[in-house]
Scaffold this motif. Structure first.
Motif, PDB file in Angstrom:
ATOM      1  N   LEU A 349       1.180  -1.118   0.072  1.00 34.35           N
ATOM      2  CA  LEU A 349       0.151   0.369  -0.010  1.00 34.35           C
ATOM      3  C   LEU A 349       0.770   1.355   0.444  1.00 34.35           C
ATOM      4  CD1 LEU A 349      -3.145  -1.216   2.520  1.00 34.35           C
ATOM      5  CD2 LEU A 349      -3.198  -1.134   0.521  1.00 34.35           C
ATOM      6  N   GLY A 350       1.964   1.148   0.587  1.00 34.71           N
ATOM      7  CA  GLY A 350       2.867   2.102   0.139  1.00 34.71           C
ATOM      8  C   GLY A 350       3.140   2.902   2.159  1.00 34.71           C
ATOM      9  N   ALA A 351       4.377   3.386   2.192  1.00 43.85           N
ATOM     10  CA  ALA A 351       4.698   3.158   3.777  1.00 43.85           C
ATOM     11  C   ALA A 351       4.094   3.958   4.235  1.00 43.85           C
ATOM     12  CB  ALA A 351       6.087   3.578   3.264  1.00 43.85           C
ATOM     13  N   SER A 352       3.324   5.268   3.997  1.00 43.22           N
ATOM     14  CA  SER A 352       2.757   6.019   4.475  1.00 43.22           C
ATOM     15  C   SER A 352       1.561   5.864   5.710  1.00 43.22           C
ATOM     16  CB  SER A 352       1.992   7.266   3.193  1.00 43.22           C
ATOM     17  OG  SER A 352       0.934   6.773   2.145  1.00 43.22           O
ATOM     18  N   HIS A 353       1.061   4.144   4.545  1.00 41.09           N
ATOM     19  CA  HIS A 353      -0.193   3.717   4.846  1.00 41.09           C
ATOM     20  C   HIS A 353       0.052   2.871   6.075  1.00 41.09           C
ATOM     21  CE1 HIS A 353      -3.274   4.003   2.188  1.00 41.09           C
ATOM     22  NE2 HIS A 353      -2.173   4.380   1.308  1.00 41.09           N
ATOM     23  N   VAL A 354       2.145   2.462   6.544  1.00 44.76           N
ATOM     24  CA  VAL A 354       2.308   2.149   7.926  1.00 44.76           C
ATOM     25  C   VAL A 354       1.841   2.390   8.933  1.00 44.76           C
ATOM     26  CG1 VAL A 354       4.428   1.110   9.024  1.00 44.76           C
ATOM     27  CG2 VAL A 354       4.197   1.127   6.369  1.00 44.76           C
ATOM     28  N   PRO A 355       1.541   1.640   9.863  1.00 43.07           N
ATOM     29  CA  PRO A 355       0.329   1.445  11.265  1.00 43.07           C
ATOM     30  C   PRO A 355       1.662   2.129  12.115  1.00 43.07           C
ATOM     31  CG  PRO A 355       0.207  -0.590  11.245  1.00 43.07           C
ATOM     32  CD  PRO A 355       0.892  -0.072   9.220  1.00 43.07           C
ATOM     33  N   PRO A 356       2.352   3.488  12.854  1.00 39.12           N
ATOM     34  CA  PRO A 356       3.023   3.899  13.064  1.00 39.12           C
ATOM     35  C   PRO A 356       3.128   3.358  14.842  1.00 39.12           C
ATOM     36  CG  PRO A 356       2.117   5.554  13.080  1.00 39.12           C
ATOM     37  CD  PRO A 356       0.826   4.885  12.471  1.00 39.12           C
ATOM     38  N   GLY A 357       4.114   3.576  15.464  1.00 41.92           N
ATOM     39  CA  GLY A 357       4.677   4.230  16.858  1.00 41.92           C
ATOM     40  C   GLY A 357       4.356   2.859  17.651  1.00 41.92           C
ATOM     41  N   SER A 358       3.930   1.642  16.974  1.00 37.94           N
ATOM     42  CA  SER A 358       3.946   0.101  17.838  1.00 37.94           C
ATOM     43  C   SER A 358       5.693  -0.132  17.884  1.00 37.94           C
ATOM     44  CB  SER A 358       3.533  -0.796  17.514  1.00 37.94           C
ATOM     45  OG  SER A 358       3.800  -1.416  15.819  1.00 37.94           O
ATOM     46  N   ARG A 359       6.591  -0.372  17.022  1.00 40.00           N
ATOM     47  CA  ARG A 359       7.685  -0.944  17.052  1.00 40.00           C
ATOM     48  C   ARG A 359       8.894  -0.400  17.081  1.00 40.00           C
ATOM     49  NH1 ARG A 359       8.023  -6.932  17.623  1.00 40.00           N
ATOM     50  NH2 ARG A 359       5.762  -8.175  17.348  1.00 40.00           N
ATOM     51  N   LEU A 360      10.110  -0.650  17.712  1.00 42.27           N
ATOM     52  CA  LEU A 360      11.498   0.167  17.182  1.00 42.27           C
ATOM     53  C   LEU A 360      11.739  -0.191  15.356  1.00 42.27           C
ATOM     54  CD1 LEU A 360      12.688  -0.077  20.497  1.00 42.27           C
ATOM     55  CD2 LEU A 360      12.062   1.492  20.013  1.00 42.27           C
ATOM     56  N   SER A 361      11.152  -1.353  15.554  1.00 45.61           N
ATOM     57  CA  SER A 361      12.443  -1.649  14.052  1.00 45.61           C
ATOM     58  C   SER A 361      11.903  -1.035  12.699  1.00 45.61           C
ATOM     59  CB  SER A 361      11.821  -2.749  13.829  1.00 45.61           C
ATOM     60  OG  SER A 361      10.891  -3.651  13.846  1.00 45.61           O
ATOM     61  N   THR A 362      10.377  -0.288  12.741  1.00 45.12           N
ATOM     62  CA  THR A 362       9.222   0.146  12.159  1.00 45.12           C
ATOM     63  C   THR A 362      10.465   1.608  11.684  1.00 45.12           C
ATOM     64  OG1 THR A 362       6.931  -0.702  13.267  1.00 45.12           O
ATOM     65  CG2 THR A 362       7.529   1.764  11.226  1.00 45.12           C
ATOM     66  N   TYR A 363      10.925   1.509  12.798  1.00 46.19           N
ATOM     67  CA  TYR A 363      11.629   2.952  12.495  1.00 46.19           C
ATOM     68  C   TYR A 363      13.197   3.252  11.718  1.00 46.19           C
ATOM     69  CZ  TYR A 363       8.276   5.194  14.928  1.00 46.19           C
ATOM     70  OH  TYR A 363       6.801   5.980  15.338  1.00 46.19           O
ATOM     71  N   GLN A 364      13.068   1.649  11.932  1.00 48.07           N
ATOM     72  CA  GLN A 364      14.235   1.229  10.636  1.00 48.07           C
ATOM     73  C   GLN A 364      14.171   0.591   9.336  1.00 48.07           C
ATOM     74  OE1 GLN A 364      14.574   0.377  14.459  1.00 48.07           O
ATOM     75  NE2 GLN A 364      16.198   2.419  14.312  1.00 48.07           N
ATOM     76  N   LEU A 365      13.078   0.268   9.409  1.00 49.57           N
ATOM     77  CA  LEU A 365      12.150  -0.299   7.738  1.00 49.57           C
ATOM     78  C   LEU A 365      12.706   1.404   6.596  1.00 49.57           C
ATOM     79  CD1 LEU A 365      10.770  -2.858   6.814  1.00 49.57           C
ATOM     80  CD2 LEU A 365       9.455  -1.181   6.824  1.00 49.57           C
ATOM     81  N   PRO A 366      13.252   1.069   5.402  1.00 51.88           N
ATOM     82  CA  PRO A 366      14.104   1.602   4.349  1.00 51.88           C
ATOM     83  C   PRO A 366      12.817   2.815   4.258  1.00 51.88           C
ATOM     84  CG  PRO A 366      15.210  -0.298   4.370  1.00 51.88           C
ATOM     85  CD  PRO A 366      14.246  -0.584   5.780  1.00 51.88           C
ATOM     86  N   ALA A 367      11.403   1.467   3.659  1.00 44.86           N
ATOM     87  CA  ALA A 367      10.602   2.206   2.900  1.00 44.86           C
ATOM     88  C   ALA A 367      10.204   3.552   3.815  1.00 44.86           C
ATOM     89  CB  ALA A 367       9.696   1.319   2.533  1.00 44.86           C
ATOM     90  N   TYR A 368      10.004   2.829   5.426  1.00 46.19           N
ATOM     91  CA  TYR A 368       9.239   3.889   6.192  1.00 46.19           C
ATOM     92  C   TYR A 368      10.088   5.522   6.167  1.00 46.19           C
ATOM     93  CZ  TYR A 368       6.604   5.838   9.876  1.00 46.19           C
ATOM     94  OH  TYR A 368       5.676   6.502  10.828  1.00 46.19           O
ATOM     95  N   THR A 369      11.728   4.641   6.332  1.00 43.60           N
ATOM     96  CA  THR A 369      12.705   6.218   6.732  1.00 43.60           C
ATOM     97  C   THR A 369      12.627   6.765   5.762  1.00 43.60           C
ATOM     98  OG1 THR A 369      14.357   3.836   8.244  1.00 43.60           O
ATOM     99  CG2 THR A 369      14.749   6.514   7.464  1.00 43.60           C
ATOM    100  N   ALA A 370      12.393   6.528   4.544  1.00 41.69           N
ATOM    101  CA  ALA A 370      11.981   6.890   3.136  1.00 41.69           C
ATOM    102  C   ALA A 370      11.600   8.777   3.387  1.00 41.69           C
ATOM    103  CB  ALA A 370      12.323   6.409   2.542  1.00 41.69           C
ATOM    104  N   VAL A 371      10.244   8.448   3.935  1.00 42.81           N
ATOM    105  CA  VAL A 371       9.091   9.355   4.179  1.00 42.81           C
ATOM    106  C   VAL A 371       8.588   9.763   5.458  1.00 42.81           C
ATOM    107  CG1 VAL A 371       7.545   7.671   2.124  1.00 42.81           C
ATOM    108  CG2 VAL A 371       7.333   7.588   5.059  1.00 42.81           C
TER     109      VAL A 371
END
Length: 452
Positions: A349-371
């Motif tokens: 769906l794209g990184a802007s759809h990622v549910p934020p703020g639950s896991r620390l690893s989300t903030y190392q996910l390249p696609a999410y980091t980019a946006v």
């Protein structure tokens, strides 16, 4: 931890059960995706990230042949009422329920939820230690996690960078409330309010931001002996500041403005600043919904006598003790709260759809980091700094930052919020609003004094 006995919790939900029955009679049971009579029945709040999960749930059924899903999606207020009514009475309607850090510890203490830690421990790769520590603690009771976070949020100040630059206003990374109010006065002009602050009645509406302002000013709802403090100098100063600010340089119709209304105003260039949930980035940073995507600045929750005032909230998934499909229910929770799901959302769906703020690893996910370069660090900092065990400058007998984790708060908070909203509307004075609120709070506090 929560100090309420079982009878208090049962008494505290009576009004909510009535609300649930009324809502069902008037509005039906919400939106259903029917997987059949033997399906795992899942009650979700009908927010965008939850709708994304439903749209992707075919992957779960492919990976778990024989497990069918039935979704019940409800608005936030209706979901709280119907889920509370079902779980508290052992109704068995739902196998998975979406709840928050307001309910989890109280319901775990009362035996209404399944301890998920044994499931997490024997699920390869699930990694419960990857959850943001403050969220993990908020969803734990006596060492076990009783719900798993789907997304989490704190609060921060969001602002239109171009508007501030044009007005010659520089926003500090850690502003004070007077600095924010002064900036709002400089930015306020016809057609554009200086700031948007919630004024809509509801314990999860106007009281969510206002309670953090009360905390910042050194106020509290109760002292350590359950004496109500809503007419204390600190609370009066905080509420007067909030009401004056929104009335003088806030959005038109503030008494009926909530999260969605303020989000629309900032995203469409009709307000210069907004203090609210970190989850708002999904609205503000999407070019599909925002005219200011890429031009939003973020600062920490404003301070006064106290700093680190961001709230702490999570929508999480739990299994009612009454469920007869606990193992299959866990399979679904595992799928929806696992690292792999977050990566799948980014791909599908794209990184802007990622549910934020639950896991620390989300903030190392390249696609999410980019946006998320503009808001990832402020979001994570706010969430890790939030402390629902010590929300106020002075000692308190309750936990919770933007709410009080006591059963009575759903009713008490709603009543107080109505008084505050009336003051924002100019119908009553702040003093009168707080005097009536103090009366409501004293009635609740007195019942706790009797148990001491």
């Amino acid at each position: 931890m929560i100090r309420s006995p079982r009878r208090r919790l049962l008494a505290g939900i009576t009004a909510l059960v009535t609300t649930a029955l009324t809502a069902t009679a008037c509005a039906g049971a919400g939106s259903f995706t029917d997987g059949g009579g033997d399906a795992v029945t899942i009650a979700l709040v009908s927010n965008s990230q939850m709708k994304d999960a439903i749209s992707l749930s075919g992957q779960f059924e492919q990976q778990n042949p024989g497990v069918k899903l039935k979704f019940v999606t409800l608005s936030e207020n209706e979901a709280r009422a119907k889920i509370t009514a079902s779980v508290s009475t052992g109704g068995g309607e739902f196998d998975v329920v979406m709840i928050s850090n307001y309910e989890t510890q109280m319901w775990a203490q009362n035996g209404w939820l399944v301890n998920l830690s044994p499931y997490m421990d024997r699920t390869p790769g699930y990694d419960a230690d990857d959850f943001i520590p403050t969220l993990k603690d908020a969803l734990s009771y006596r060492g076990g996690m009783y719900s798993a976070p789907f997304y989490g949020e704190s609060s921060f100040l969001m602002y239109n960078k171009k508007m501030l630059a044009a007005a010659g206003v520089t926003m500090p990374d850690k502003p004070t409330w007077p600095q924010v109010a002064e900036a709002a006065r400089k930015l306020d002009k016809p057609g554009v309010s200086g700031i948007c602050l919630r004024g809509k009645p509801g314990w999860g509406e106007v009281l969510a931001p206002l309670d953090t302002v009360i905390n910042a000013f050194g106020g509290r709802w109760y002292d350590e002996n359950w004496n109500a403090q809503l007419t204390s100098p600190q609370v009066k100063a905080a509420v007067q500041f909030y009401v004056d600010t929104v009335r003088q340089v806030g959005e038109p119709g503030a008494a009926s403005s909530g999260f969605q209304e303020c989000g629309n105003l900032l995203s469409q260039g009709q307000t210069a600043m907004w203090y609210d949930a970190t989850s708002a980035v999904s609205v503000l940073e999407s070019p599909d919904t925002s005219t200011i995507a890429g031009d939003v600045g973020y600062a920490q929750a404003p301070s006064m006598a106290k700093g680190d005032n961001g709230w702490l909230y999570t929508w999480s998934l739990g299994i009612p003790s009454s469920s007869t499909k606990k193992d299959d229910a866990w399979k679904f929770i595992n799928w929806m709260t696992d690292k792999k799901y977050i990566a799948h959302v980014a791909d599908a769906l794209g990184a802007s759809h990622v549910p934020p703020g639950s896991r620390l690893s989300t903030y190392q996910l390249p696609a999410y980091t980019a946006v998320s370069q503009a808001y990832a660090e402020p979001t994570l900092s706010a969430m890790t700094a939030a402390n629902q065990l010590k929300p106020s400058l002075q000692p308190v007998p309750y936990t919770g930052v933007q709410f009080l984790a006591i059963p009575e708060f759903q009713d008490l908070g709603t009543r107080v919020s109505q008084q505050i909203s009336a003051a924002i509307a100019g119908q009553i004075s702040v003093d009168d609003a707080l005097k009536q609120s103090q009366t409501y709070a004293e009635a609740v506090g007195d019942t706790y004094k009797k148990e001491r």
